[in-house]
Design an enzyme around this catalytic site. Structure first.
Site, mmCIF file in Angstrom:
data_model
loop_
_atom_site.group_PDB
_atom_site.id
_atom_site.type_symbol
_atom_site.label_atom_id
_atom_site.label_comp_id
_atom_site.label_asym_id
_atom_site.label_seq_id
_atom_site.Cartn_x
_atom_site.Cartn_y
_atom_site.Cartn_z
ATOM 1 N N TYR A 157 0.839 -1.205 0.000
ATOM 2 C CA TYR A 157 0.000 0.000 0.000
ATOM 3 C C TYR A 157 0.874 1.254 0.000
ATOM 4 C CZ TYR A 157 -3.262 3.496 1.957
ATOM 5 O OH TYR A 157 -4.010 4.620 2.198
ATOM 6 N N LYS A 161 1.151 4.186 -2.844
ATOM 7 C CA LYS A 161 0.865 5.596 -2.595
ATOM 8 C C LYS A 161 2.059 6.486 -2.917
ATOM 9 C CE LYS A 161 -3.413 5.227 -1.201
ATOM 10 N NZ LYS A 161 -4.526 5.782 -2.004
#
Length: 260
Positions: A157, A161
């Site tokens: 994740y 990002k």
């Protein structure tokens, strides 16, 4: 949380991914309250429908950002229904928990997080850009995370990002000649349904935020609306932190230094 009921986005058409709940739903409410026509999309059609049902000038559609055909169908639907597309909000994401040891992490979970959170935003931008350029006031706002800048766990994740922040910068340069602005909102901890049942965790986390609380979805929606609006007409390629001061101030360190 209240905000002025203006018509800042009257005549604008907005497509939001992952808008069935949390930040995406709050962003849909914000744009609708300011006069926009909103296409609420989500991989879960039931959630998208529930969000859109409470809004005027809003439609719901299932969109899986990991599927190119689904993305292109959503963009085509927005243009067909609204006659234009002015704003794209990339909010859909995937976040699998880390395994205790990195070597235990499977390829599937890693690939899924990057595919939805990063490549999904690329797919949406690719499909939407011709229409955003044609609008004469096109804007893309993506939802990043403080995880993309500092270690808060979640390897895949966080990598996604961080990649989304980079894509924001490169895409801003690519899209600028066509009059399309591209920016990123970088939230800290936000009270979304993903925290349901863990309210005590949020209370503890609030103590490390300089402003003394975690974020609310409406905090992020307000920042998205600003970056998408004419008020930000000379802003592109930027990352706007909306994190209660988390990355600017090391509260835990200060507390340790001052602890008697």
């Amino acid at each position: 949380m209240t905000h002025p009921q203006t018509a800042r986005f009257a005549g604008h058409a907005v497509l939001i991914t992952g808008a069935g709940r949390g930040i995406g739903a709050a962003t849909a409410r914000r744009f609708a309250a300011e006069g926009a026509q909103v296409l609420v999309t989500d991989a879960d059609l039931g959630r998208a429908t529930a969000t859109a049902a409470d809004l005027k000038s809003a439609l719901a559609l299932r969109c899986d950002v990991s599927d190119r055909a689904s993305v292109e169908a959503a963009v085509a639907y927005a243009v067909a229904e609204f006659g234009r597309l002015d704003i794209l909000v990339n909010n859909a994401h995937s976040c699998h928990p880390d395994t205790p040891l990195l070597e235990d992490q499977g390829d599937e979970e890693w690939a899924r997080d990057l595919d939805v959170s990063l490549t999904g935003a690329f797919r949406c931008a690719r499909a939407a850009l011709p229409f955003l350029a044609a609008s004469g006031r096109g804007a893309i706002v993506s939802i990043g995370s403080v995880n993309g800048e500092q270690d808060f766990g979640n390897h895949a994740y966080s990598a996604a990002k961080a990649g989304l922040a980079s894509l924001t910068r490169t895409l801003a340069g690519d899209a600028a000649p066509r009059g399309v602005r591209v920016n990123l909102v970088q939230p800290g901890t936000v009270r979304t349904p993903g925290w349901d049942g863990r309210e005590a965790h949020l209370d503890r986390l609030a103590r490390v935020y300089p402003l003394g609380r975690v974020g609310e979805p409406e905090d992020i929606a307000a920042a998205v609306a600003f970056l998408a609006s004419a008020d930000a007409s000379w802003i592109t390629g930027t990352t706007l932190r909306v994190d209660g001061g988390l990355l600017a101030v090391n509260t835990v360190f200060q507390q340790a230094v001052n602890d008697n």
